[in-house]
Design a protein around this motif. Structure first.
Motif, PDB file in Angstrom:
ATOM      1  N   PHE A 109       0.883  -1.228   0.041  1.00 42.53           N
ATOM      2  CA  PHE A 109       0.052  -0.043   0.211  1.00 42.53           C
ATOM      3  C   PHE A 109       0.863   1.138   0.119  1.00 42.53           C
ATOM      4  CE2 PHE A 109      -2.175   3.391   2.384  1.00 42.53           C
ATOM      5  CZ  PHE A 109      -3.618   3.434   1.551  1.00 42.53           C
ATOM      6  N   SER A 110       1.952   1.235   0.774  1.00 43.42           N
ATOM      7  CA  SER A 110       2.953   2.212   0.958  1.00 43.42           C
ATOM      8  C   SER A 110       4.208   2.011   1.424  1.00 43.42           C
ATOM      9  CB  SER A 110       2.159   3.456   1.928  1.00 43.42           C
ATOM     10  OG  SER A 110       3.229   4.440   1.798  1.00 43.42           O
ATOM     11  N   SER A 111       5.156   2.437   0.801  1.00 44.24           N
ATOM     12  CA  SER A 111       6.506   1.647   1.117  1.00 44.24           C
ATOM     13  C   SER A 111       6.750   2.489   2.331  1.00 44.24           C
ATOM     14  CB  SER A 111       7.534   2.187  -0.011  1.00 44.24           C
ATOM     15  OG  SER A 111       7.999   3.629  -0.265  1.00 44.24           O
ATOM     16  N   LEU A 112       8.180   2.118   3.064  1.00 41.05           N
ATOM     17  CA  LEU A 112       8.406   2.684   4.211  1.00 41.05           C
ATOM     18  C   LEU A 112       9.035   4.165   3.916  1.00 41.05           C
ATOM     19  CD1 LEU A 112      10.307  -0.278   5.961  1.00 41.05           C
ATOM     20  CD2 LEU A 112       8.238   0.657   6.761  1.00 41.05           C
ATOM     21  N   GLU A 113       9.851   4.162   2.770  1.00 44.26           N
ATOM     22  CA  GLU A 113      10.204   5.462   2.646  1.00 44.26           C
ATOM     23  C   GLU A 113       9.140   6.516   2.154  1.00 44.26           C
ATOM     24  OE1 GLU A 113      13.206   7.258  -0.665  1.00 44.26           O
ATOM     25  OE2 GLU A 113      12.810   5.308  -0.667  1.00 44.26           O
ATOM     26  N   GLU A 114       8.129   6.170   1.389  1.00 45.64           N
ATOM     27  CA  GLU A 114       7.093   7.022   1.220  1.00 45.64           C
ATOM     28  C   GLU A 114       6.536   7.531   2.532  1.00 45.64           C
ATOM     29  OE1 GLU A 114       5.449   5.264  -3.099  1.00 45.64           O
ATOM     30  OE2 GLU A 114       4.691   4.666  -1.246  1.00 45.64           O
ATOM     31  N   THR A 115       6.084   6.403   3.197  1.00 48.25           N
ATOM     32  CA  THR A 115       5.452   6.850   4.507  1.00 48.25           C
ATOM     33  C   THR A 115       6.374   7.972   5.519  1.00 48.25           C
ATOM     34  OG1 THR A 115       4.584   4.745   4.601  1.00 48.25           O
ATOM     35  CG2 THR A 115       4.613   6.139   6.701  1.00 48.25           C
ATOM     36  N   LEU A 116       7.579   7.614   5.414  1.00 49.93           N
ATOM     37  CA  LEU A 116       8.412   8.390   6.302  1.00 49.93           C
ATOM     38  C   LEU A 116       8.727   9.934   5.729  1.00 49.93           C
ATOM     39  CD1 LEU A 116      11.231   6.050   7.173  1.00 49.93           C
ATOM     40  CD2 LEU A 116       9.438   6.697   8.745  1.00 49.93           C
ATOM     41  N   ASN A 117       8.842   9.909   4.411  1.00 47.96           N
ATOM     42  CA  ASN A 117       8.993  11.085   3.460  1.00 47.96           C
ATOM     43  C   ASN A 117       7.598  11.841   3.743  1.00 47.96           C
ATOM     44  OD1 ASN A 117      11.492  10.830   2.622  1.00 47.96           O
ATOM     45  ND2 ASN A 117      10.769   9.880   0.648  1.00 47.96           N
ATOM     46  N   THR A 118       6.546  10.979   3.891  1.00 45.46           N
ATOM     47  CA  THR A 118       5.235  12.293   4.025  1.00 45.46           C
ATOM     48  C   THR A 118       4.958  12.545   5.544  1.00 45.46           C
ATOM     49  OG1 THR A 118       4.370  10.651   2.446  1.00 45.46           O
ATOM     50  CG2 THR A 118       2.681  12.065   3.679  1.00 45.46           C
ATOM     51  N   GLY A 119       5.464  11.867   6.374  1.00 47.92           N
ATOM     52  CA  GLY A 119       5.200  12.437   7.849  1.00 47.92           C
ATOM     53  C   GLY A 119       6.294  13.113   8.613  1.00 47.92           C
ATOM     54  N   ALA A 120       7.717  12.895   7.876  1.00 46.85           N
ATOM     55  CA  ALA A 120       8.693  13.609   8.664  1.00 46.85           C
ATOM     56  C   ALA A 120       8.657  14.877   8.745  1.00 46.85           C
ATOM     57  CB  ALA A 120      10.090  12.825   7.946  1.00 46.85           C
ATOM     58  N   VAL A 121       9.311  15.589   9.914  1.00 47.34           N
ATOM     59  CA  VAL A 121       9.319  17.415   9.697  1.00 47.34           C
ATOM     60  C   VAL A 121      10.444  17.469   9.077  1.00 47.34           C
ATOM     61  CG1 VAL A 121      10.234  17.238  12.015  1.00 47.34           C
ATOM     62  CG2 VAL A 121       8.791  19.178  11.211  1.00 47.34           C
ATOM     63  N   SER A 122      10.633  18.543   8.301  1.00 52.90           N
ATOM     64  CA  SER A 122      11.826  18.915   7.621  1.00 52.90           C
ATOM     65  C   SER A 122      11.845  20.361   7.276  1.00 52.90           C
ATOM     66  CB  SER A 122      11.899  18.126   6.167  1.00 52.90           C
ATOM     67  OG  SER A 122      13.063  18.552   5.679  1.00 52.90           O
ATOM     68  N   ARG A 123      12.790  21.033   7.630  1.00 57.21           N
ATOM     69  CA  ARG A 123      12.901  22.529   7.058  1.00 57.21           C
ATOM     70  C   ARG A 123      12.648  22.820   5.706  1.00 57.21           C
ATOM     71  NH1 ARG A 123      18.074  25.399   9.236  1.00 57.21           N
ATOM     72  NH2 ARG A 123      19.046  24.529   7.426  1.00 57.21           N
ATOM     73  N   SER A 124      13.551  21.775   4.984  1.00 51.68           N
ATOM     74  CA  SER A 124      13.596  22.190   3.497  1.00 51.68           C
ATOM     75  C   SER A 124      12.193  21.473   2.781  1.00 51.68           C
ATOM     76  CB  SER A 124      14.905  21.160   3.166  1.00 51.68           C
ATOM     77  OG  SER A 124      14.542  19.809   3.289  1.00 51.68           O
ATOM     78  N   ALA A 125      11.551  20.841   3.289  1.00 49.55           N
ATOM     79  CA  ALA A 125      10.237  20.443   2.883  1.00 49.55           C
ATOM     80  C   ALA A 125       9.107  20.752   3.823  1.00 49.55           C
ATOM     81  CB  ALA A 125      10.417  18.941   1.965  1.00 49.55           C
ATOM     82  N   PHE A 126       8.922  21.636   4.253  1.00 51.03           N
ATOM     83  CA  PHE A 126       8.186  21.777   5.397  1.00 51.03           C
ATOM     84  C   PHE A 126       6.841  21.771   5.051  1.00 51.03           C
ATOM     85  CE2 PHE A 126       5.286  24.520   8.260  1.00 51.03           C
ATOM     86  CZ  PHE A 126       5.666  23.827   9.464  1.00 51.03           C
ATOM     87  N   ARG A 127       5.770  20.816   5.746  1.00 48.91           N
ATOM     88  CA  ARG A 127       4.355  20.901   5.768  1.00 48.91           C
ATOM     89  C   ARG A 127       3.625  20.921   7.191  1.00 48.91           C
ATOM     90  NH1 ARG A 127       6.437  17.133   2.346  1.00 48.91           N
ATOM     91  NH2 ARG A 127       6.659  15.627   4.052  1.00 48.91           N
ATOM     92  N   SER A 128       2.725  21.728   7.374  1.00 45.70           N
ATOM     93  CA  SER A 128       2.330  21.967   8.575  1.00 45.70           C
ATOM     94  C   SER A 128       1.900  20.858   9.550  1.00 45.70           C
ATOM     95  CB  SER A 128       1.077  22.805   8.684  1.00 45.70           C
ATOM     96  OG  SER A 128       0.054  22.458   7.883  1.00 45.70           O
ATOM     97  N   TRP A 129       1.302  19.865   8.766  1.00 49.02           N
ATOM     98  CA  TRP A 129       0.902  18.701   9.530  1.00 49.02           C
ATOM     99  C   TRP A 129       1.990  17.924  10.102  1.00 49.02           C
ATOM    100  CZ3 TRP A 129       0.436  18.858   4.229  1.00 49.02           C
ATOM    101  CH2 TRP A 129       1.137  17.951   3.481  1.00 49.02           C
ATOM    102  N   THR A 130       3.168  17.912   9.348  1.00 54.81           N
ATOM    103  CA  THR A 130       4.132  17.005   9.893  1.00 54.81           C
ATOM    104  C   THR A 130       4.897  17.382  11.343  1.00 54.81           C
ATOM    105  OG1 THR A 130       5.747  18.645   8.673  1.00 54.81           O
ATOM    106  CG2 THR A 130       4.756  16.754   7.379  1.00 54.81           C
TER     107      THR A 130
END
Length: 216
Positions: A33-54
């Protein structure tokens, strides 16, 4: 040695949510359904790719390559969270935990552009609060180092030891000795937890918040 007078419901729920997120991430990966990489990239917090929900989601994601990351975080949450929840109340503790995680994320993003996951910042906030609220408490530690046994260590020493490690590691990173631990997030969590708890004690609203949280 500071057992709560009533069941720590919020602490138990937070641990369950973290474990469910960990298992769900594994199941999603195994089912395609979703790879580990996809899940982590979607949920991780990052300054370079910031999204509020993270700011929230990153707190419930852990390293899938072993049980150490989530295991130690949940152990520390269980040890210190119960007592802190008894003072803040169920809802108050839930808000404190999540806002502490947000403060930790902001500290991490200020120090590093790398993405971050894990409850460590939130748990550090809880540990900082424990230090402020129960400065004379002791922690029972099962030690495997020269002498094997259970020892009572002052919480002040125990938590200060981990703070010192994070400070050393963070400054070492400035000189090129980087690691894969978000030390700045830990330090931000400790600072938030300790300072917020001291402020609540100073203005005399801590027991009011605790009573309100318990009643609700």
């Amino acid at each position: 040695d500071r057992l709560p007078p009533r069941r720590a419901i919020t602490t138990s729920v937070l641990i369950a949510l973290n474990l469910l997120a960990f298992v769900g991430m594994m199941v999603a990966s195994k089912s395609g359904f979703s790879s580990l990489e996809e899940t982590l990239n979607t949920g991780a917090v990052s300054r370079s790719a910031f999204r509020s929900w993270t700011l929230i989601t990153y707190q419930f994601l852990h390293d899938p390559n072993g049980l150490g990351h989530i295991g130690f975080n949940m152990l520390f949450l269980w040890v210190f969270g119960q007592a802190v929840e008894s003072r803040l109340g169920h809802l108050g503790f839930a808000a404190f935990y999540l806002v502490g995680g947000i403060a930790a994320a902001l500290a991490h993003m200020a120090a590093s552009p790398a993405p971050a996951i894990g409850a460590s910042g939130s748990v550090a906030a809880v540990s900082g609060a424990f230090l402020a609220l129960f400065p004379r408490a002791t922690v029972r530690v099962l030690l495997f180092f020269f002498l094997i046994g259970i020892y009572h260590i002052p919480a002040l020493w125990f938590i200060a030891f981990y703070i010192a490690i994070d400070i050393f590691s963070q400054f070492a990173g400035f000189f090129g000795r980087s690691n894969d631990v978000a030390n700045a997030a830990h330090l931000g969590g400790y600072l938030f937890g300790f300072s917020t708890s001291i402020a609540l004690l100073a203005i005399g609203v801590l027991y009011f918040v605790g009573s309100l949280g318990t009643a609700l």
